[in-house]
Design a protein around this motif. Sequence first.
Motif, PDB file in Angstrom:
ATOM      1  N   ILE A  11       0.830  -1.206   0.000  1.00 42.65           N
ATOM      2  CA  ILE A  11       0.000   0.000   0.000  1.00 42.65           C
ATOM      3  C   ILE A  11       0.867   1.260   0.000  1.00 42.65           C
ATOM      4  O   ILE A  11       0.553   2.248  -0.682  1.00 42.65           O
ATOM      5  N   LEU A  12       1.985   1.232   0.716  1.00 45.00           N
ATOM      6  CA  LEU A  12       2.888   2.383   0.749  1.00 45.00           C
ATOM      7  C   LEU A  12       3.530   2.614  -0.622  1.00 45.00           C
ATOM      8  O   LEU A  12       3.765   3.766  -1.014  1.00 45.00           O
ATOM      9  N   GLN A  13       3.804   1.536  -1.341  1.00 40.12           N
ATOM     10  CA  GLN A  13       4.286   1.695  -2.713  1.00 40.12           C
ATOM     11  C   GLN A  13       3.236   2.402  -3.568  1.00 40.12           C
ATOM     12  O   GLN A  13       3.549   3.272  -4.385  1.00 40.12           O
ATOM     13  N   GLY A  14       1.974   2.021  -3.353  1.00 35.31           N
ATOM     14  CA  GLY A  14       0.889   2.682  -4.061  1.00 35.31           C
ATOM     15  C   GLY A  14       0.759   4.139  -3.668  1.00 35.31           C
ATOM     16  O   GLY A  14       0.398   4.994  -4.488  1.00 35.31           O
ATOM     17  N   ALA A  15       1.077   4.446  -2.388  1.00 34.55           N
ATOM     18  CA  ALA A  15       1.012   5.836  -1.924  1.00 34.55           C
ATOM     19  C   ALA A  15       2.012   6.706  -2.673  1.00 34.55           C
ATOM     20  O   ALA A  15       1.737   7.880  -2.960  1.00 34.55           O
ATOM     21  N   LEU A  16       3.169   6.148  -3.016  1.00 34.38           N
ATOM     22  CA  LEU A  16       4.151   6.906  -3.802  1.00 34.38           C
ATOM     23  C   LEU A  16       3.607   7.239  -5.179  1.00 34.38           C
ATOM     24  O   LEU A  16       3.838   8.340  -5.704  1.00 34.38           O
ATOM     25  N   VAL A  17       2.876   6.306  -5.779  1.00 37.46           N
ATOM     26  CA  VAL A  17       2.243   6.571  -7.078  1.00 37.46           C
ATOM     27  C   VAL A  17       1.183   7.658  -6.934  1.00 37.46           C
ATOM     28  O   VAL A  17       1.066   8.558  -7.781  1.00 37.46           O
ATOM     29  N   THR A 156      -7.427  11.034  -7.473  1.00 37.71           N
ATOM     30  CA  THR A 156      -6.469  10.062  -8.017  1.00 37.71           C
ATOM     31  C   THR A 156      -6.971   8.634  -7.892  1.00 37.71           C
ATOM     32  O   THR A 156      -6.481   7.739  -8.592  1.00 37.71           O
ATOM     33  N   ALA A 157      -7.928   8.402  -7.008  1.00 36.68           N
ATOM     34  CA  ALA A 157      -8.451   7.038  -6.840  1.00 36.68           C
ATOM     35  C   ALA A 157      -9.072   6.498  -8.124  1.00 36.68           C
ATOM     36  O   ALA A 157      -9.133   5.277  -8.307  1.00 36.68           O
ATOM     37  N   VAL A 158      -9.499   7.387  -9.029  1.00 40.10           N
ATOM     38  CA  VAL A 158     -10.149   6.906 -10.255  1.00 40.10           C
ATOM     39  C   VAL A 158      -9.174   6.169 -11.155  1.00 40.10           C
ATOM     40  O   VAL A 158      -9.586   5.365 -11.987  1.00 40.10           O
ATOM     41  N   VAL A 159      -7.856   6.431 -10.996  1.00 39.47           N
ATOM     42  CA  VAL A 159      -6.904   5.790 -11.901  1.00 39.47           C
ATOM     43  C   VAL A 159      -6.817   4.294 -11.658  1.00 39.47           C
ATOM     44  O   VAL A 159      -6.286   3.560 -12.494  1.00 39.47           O
ATOM     45  N   SER A 160      -7.322   3.828 -10.520  1.00 43.14           N
ATOM     46  CA  SER A 160      -7.337   2.383 -10.290  1.00 43.14           C
ATOM     47  C   SER A 160      -8.196   1.673 -11.338  1.00 43.14           C
ATOM     48  O   SER A 160      -8.019   0.480 -11.584  1.00 43.14           O
ATOM     49  N   LEU A 161      -9.100   2.428 -11.985  1.00 45.01           N
ATOM     50  CA  LEU A 161      -9.961   1.841 -13.012  1.00 45.01           C
ATOM     51  C   LEU A 161      -9.201   1.489 -14.284  1.00 45.01           C
ATOM     52  O   LEU A 161      -9.683   0.696 -15.091  1.00 45.01           O
ATOM     53  N   ILE A 162      -8.009   2.092 -14.470  1.00 43.79           N
ATOM     54  CA  ILE A 162      -7.201   1.731 -15.644  1.00 43.79           C
ATOM     55  C   ILE A 162      -5.950   0.968 -15.201  1.00 43.79           C
ATOM     56  O   ILE A 162      -4.936   0.957 -15.888  1.00 43.79           O
ATOM     57  N   SER A 163      -6.057   0.340 -14.021  1.00 43.79           N
ATOM     58  CA  SER A 163      -5.029  -0.570 -13.488  1.00 43.79           C
ATOM     59  C   SER A 163      -3.712   0.120 -13.153  1.00 43.79           C
ATOM     60  O   SER A 163      -2.658  -0.515 -13.183  1.00 43.79           O
ATOM     61  N   MET A 167      -2.543   3.769  -4.395  1.00 44.76           N
ATOM     62  CA  MET A 167      -2.809   3.077  -3.132  1.00 44.76           C
ATOM     63  C   MET A 167      -4.227   2.520  -3.052  1.00 44.76           C
ATOM     64  O   MET A 167      -4.467   1.547  -2.337  1.00 44.76           O
ATOM     65  N   THR A 168      -5.181   3.109  -3.771  1.00 40.53           N
ATOM     66  CA  THR A 168      -6.524   2.532  -3.788  1.00 40.53           C
ATOM     67  C   THR A 168      -6.520   1.183  -4.502  1.00 40.53           C
ATOM     68  O   THR A 168      -7.131   0.211  -4.046  1.00 40.53           O
ATOM     69  N   PHE A 169      -5.795   1.115  -5.626  1.00 43.80           N
ATOM     70  CA  PHE A 169      -5.660  -0.148  -6.354  1.00 43.80           C
ATOM     71  C   PHE A 169      -4.983  -1.199  -5.469  1.00 43.80           C
ATOM     72  O   PHE A 169      -5.430  -2.344  -5.384  1.00 43.80           O
ATOM     73  N   GLN A 170      -3.920  -0.798  -4.785  1.00 49.57           N
ATOM     74  CA  GLN A 170      -3.198  -1.743  -3.945  1.00 49.57           C
ATOM     75  C   GLN A 170      -4.038  -2.197  -2.759  1.00 49.57           C
ATOM     76  O   GLN A 170      -3.953  -3.354  -2.330  1.00 49.57           O
ATOM     77  N   ALA A 171      -4.856  -1.304  -2.212  1.00 45.59           N
ATOM     78  CA  ALA A 171      -5.748  -1.705  -1.118  1.00 45.59           C
ATOM     79  C   ALA A 171      -6.736  -2.758  -1.593  1.00 45.59           C
ATOM     80  O   ALA A 171      -7.067  -3.704  -0.852  1.00 45.59           O
ATOM     81  N   GLN A 172      -7.207  -2.622  -2.829  1.00 40.70           N
ATOM     82  CA  GLN A 172      -8.121  -3.622  -3.377  1.00 40.70           C
ATOM     83  C   GLN A 172      -7.410  -4.962  -3.564  1.00 40.70           C
ATOM     84  O   GLN A 172      -7.995  -6.026  -3.325  1.00 40.70           O
ATOM     85  N   PRO A 184      -6.747  -2.684   5.137  1.00 40.56           N
ATOM     86  CA  PRO A 184      -6.239  -1.946   3.965  1.00 40.56           C
ATOM     87  C   PRO A 184      -6.946  -0.615   3.736  1.00 40.56           C
ATOM     88  O   PRO A 184      -6.305   0.389   3.425  1.00 40.56           O
ATOM     89  N   PHE A 185      -8.260  -0.584   3.921  1.00 39.26           N
ATOM     90  CA  PHE A 185      -8.972   0.654   3.631  1.00 39.26           C
ATOM     91  C   PHE A 185      -8.858   1.657   4.774  1.00 39.26           C
ATOM     92  O   PHE A 185      -8.930   2.871   4.542  1.00 39.26           O
ATOM     93  N   ALA A 186      -8.656   1.175   6.006  1.00 38.02           N
ATOM     94  CA  ALA A 186      -8.344   2.100   7.101  1.00 38.02           C
ATOM     95  C   ALA A 186      -6.964   2.716   6.876  1.00 38.02           C
ATOM     96  O   ALA A 186      -6.744   3.903   7.151  1.00 38.02           O
ATOM     97  N   THR A 187      -6.042   1.923   6.341  1.00 37.08           N
ATOM     98  CA  THR A 187      -4.692   2.430   6.063  1.00 37.08           C
ATOM     99  C   THR A 187      -4.722   3.538   5.018  1.00 37.08           C
ATOM    100  O   THR A 187      -4.112   4.607   5.204  1.00 37.08           O
ATOM    101  N   ILE A 188      -5.428   3.324   3.912  1.00 39.50           N
ATOM    102  CA  ILE A 188      -5.432   4.372   2.877  1.00 39.50           C
ATOM    103  C   ILE A 188      -6.262   5.574   3.321  1.00 39.50           C
ATOM    104  O   ILE A 188      -5.995   6.708   2.894  1.00 39.50           O
TER     105      ILE A 188
END
Length: 219
Positions: A11-17, A156-163, A167-172, A184-188
């Motif tokens: 999730i932290l890697q996703g946070a950098l994105v 930025t959470a919408v970008v999880s829709l294009i993979s 961090m939203t994608f990683q939480a999923q 995971p969702f409490a973390t993000i």
Amino acid sequence: MIDWSGYIGLILQGALVTIELTVMGSALALVMAFAAGLGRLSRFAGVRALATVYIEFFRGTSIFVQLFWAYFVLPFAGITLTPLQAGVLALGLNVGAYGAEVVRGAVRAIGREQHEACVALNLGRYHRMRHIILPQALPLMLPTFGNNAIELLKGTAVVSLISLTDMTFQAQVVRAQTGSTLIPFATILILYFAMAMAISAGIRWLERRASRGLDGVRV
């Protein structure tokens, strides 16, 4: 027992994105806001019309549709973007349209006496705007720019829709692998809040800097 250290690291890697998207999207939004906002104030009807079309189009259509167009439709026109590039483009253009009206409104809020003083000093339009009007208008813009930046962060959470692995994608991904939704969702949730607070603090600092020496100047 689940070893959460690896999943939290994911999730932290996703946070950098997410941070990368926010910074680059905000930079593009800022450029578009000033270009379109000042374009709305142009002497030239064509420039005003172009700026108006941009603002109304991106404010009047869904960010989801804009993102899908950037990633899935533009390749048919020979323009292929990576998920990160598509996300930055869609977020920057969308938020920039809202920021453009902030720029226009702040410039229009500067008293006519300031403009008349510039004319009396024989300043050209560029120098008038660069050295007199914009320095006074900037403190008026910053609070709303801060709100726009936070909205972009959350968007930025919408970008999880294009993979794109934000961090939203990683939480999923973590939820799917562990069966846990809470952690995971409490973390993000905490991460989004911390990032938003950092943006707010930065904007307050910029407000203090931009307002320094302007007390009693604006009319």
